[in-house]
Design a protein around this motif. Structure first.
Motif, PDB file in Angstrom:
ATOM      1  N   ASP A 109       0.827  -1.213   0.000  1.00 37.69           N
ATOM      2  CA  ASP A 109       0.000   0.000   0.000  1.00 37.69           C
ATOM      3  C   ASP A 109       0.858   1.259   0.000  1.00 37.69           C
ATOM      4  O   ASP A 109       0.574   2.221  -0.710  1.00 37.69           O
ATOM      5  CB  ASP A 109      -0.948   0.016   1.204  1.00 37.69           C
ATOM      6  N   ALA A 110       1.910   1.259   0.813  1.00 36.06           N
ATOM      7  CA  ALA A 110       2.800   2.423   0.877  1.00 36.06           C
ATOM      8  C   ALA A 110       3.545   2.603  -0.443  1.00 36.06           C
ATOM      9  O   ALA A 110       3.732   3.735  -0.909  1.00 36.06           O
ATOM     10  CB  ALA A 110       3.783   2.264   2.031  1.00 36.06           C
ATOM     11  N   PHE A 111       3.956   1.498  -1.046  1.00 37.42           N
ATOM     12  CA  PHE A 111       4.671   1.540  -2.319  1.00 37.42           C
ATOM     13  C   PHE A 111       3.796   2.191  -3.393  1.00 37.42           C
ATOM     14  O   PHE A 111       4.240   3.075  -4.128  1.00 37.42           O
ATOM     15  CB  PHE A 111       5.070   0.116  -2.719  1.00 37.42           C
ATOM     16  N   ALA A 112       2.529   1.779  -3.451  1.00 40.23           N
ATOM     17  CA  ALA A 112       1.597   2.345  -4.435  1.00 40.23           C
ATOM     18  C   ALA A 112       1.307   3.821  -4.133  1.00 40.23           C
ATOM     19  O   ALA A 112       1.275   4.646  -5.055  1.00 40.23           O
ATOM     20  CB  ALA A 112       0.293   1.543  -4.435  1.00 40.23           C
ATOM     21  N   ARG A 113       1.117   4.150  -2.858  1.00 38.40           N
ATOM     22  CA  ARG A 113       0.851   5.539  -2.479  1.00 38.40           C
ATOM     23  C   ARG A 113       2.035   6.424  -2.848  1.00 38.40           C
ATOM     24  O   ARG A 113       1.877   7.524  -3.379  1.00 38.40           O
ATOM     25  CB  ARG A 113       0.560   5.631  -0.980  1.00 38.40           C
ATOM     26  N   ASP A 114       3.259   5.950  -2.580  1.00 36.78           N
ATOM     27  CA  ASP A 114       4.451   6.723  -2.906  1.00 36.78           C
ATOM     28  C   ASP A 114       4.565   6.962  -4.409  1.00 36.78           C
ATOM     29  O   ASP A 114       4.982   8.040  -4.841  1.00 36.78           O
ATOM     30  CB  ASP A 114       5.708   6.028  -2.392  1.00 36.78           C
TER      31      ASP A 114
END
Length: 175
Positions: A109-114
């Protein structure tokens, strides 16, 4: 000779890496020779996993320690609350920064948000650079030594039984 663009600050976005020592994003920001705007954004939106009481307690102590370390060096930590993307855009507008440095997060999720944030910043003419932590420090070296040792000395399974772990990596970056 310094040009106007060289005087623009860069934003150093602290997230899970609330330290100055062994911080790749800080190292790269310092290498620019430009002013650095250190920031932490408490993002508790729907896309972010909520923090429990113990995590918030740890966060408070860690941010206080980071602030003290920055003050010892003549700087200060800017604290913001809200959507990370919106707060970064606001900081860019307030400071005139044209680059954001951060350490990468690898949770899906963090990877996609970044990636979404980096795309938005790019459309605003702001470079976004995520740094990857290196295998340094005694704790990290100890972990990798243990991991590599276990990989070399796999436990033999009893005849006819399944291996202890037949898991596949959840992300191509995971080996």
């Amino acid at each position: 000779m310094t040009t106007k663009a060289d005087d623009r600050p860069v934003i150093l976005w602290f997230r899970q890496d609330l330290r100055l020592a062994d911080n790749p994003a800080l190292t790269h920001a310092l290498e620019t020779g430009r002013p650095i705007v250190p920031v932490y954004i408490l993002d508790q939106g729907a896309a972010v996993r909520p923090m429990g009481a113990a995590s918030l307690w740890w966060l408070d102590k860690s941010l206080r320690a980071l602030e003290a370390s920055l003050r010892e060096r003549g700087s200060r930590l800017i604290l913001r609350r809200g959507d990370s993307e919106a707060e970064l855009l606001r900081l860019v507008a307030d400071t005139g920064a044209d680059a954001v440095y951060m350490n990468r997060l690898f949770e899906p999720d963090a990877f996609a948000r970044d990636a979404d944030i980096a795309h938005t910043l790019k459309t605003e003419g702001v470079d976004s650079t995520g740094q990857r932590a290196e295998r340094r420090g005694p704790a990290v070296q100890g972990f990798y030594a243990l991991h590599e040792g276990l990989a070399r000395h796999s436990l033999a399974a009893a005849p006819g039984s399944r291996p202890a772990c037949a898991c596949k990596p959840v992300h191509p970056c995971v080996r």
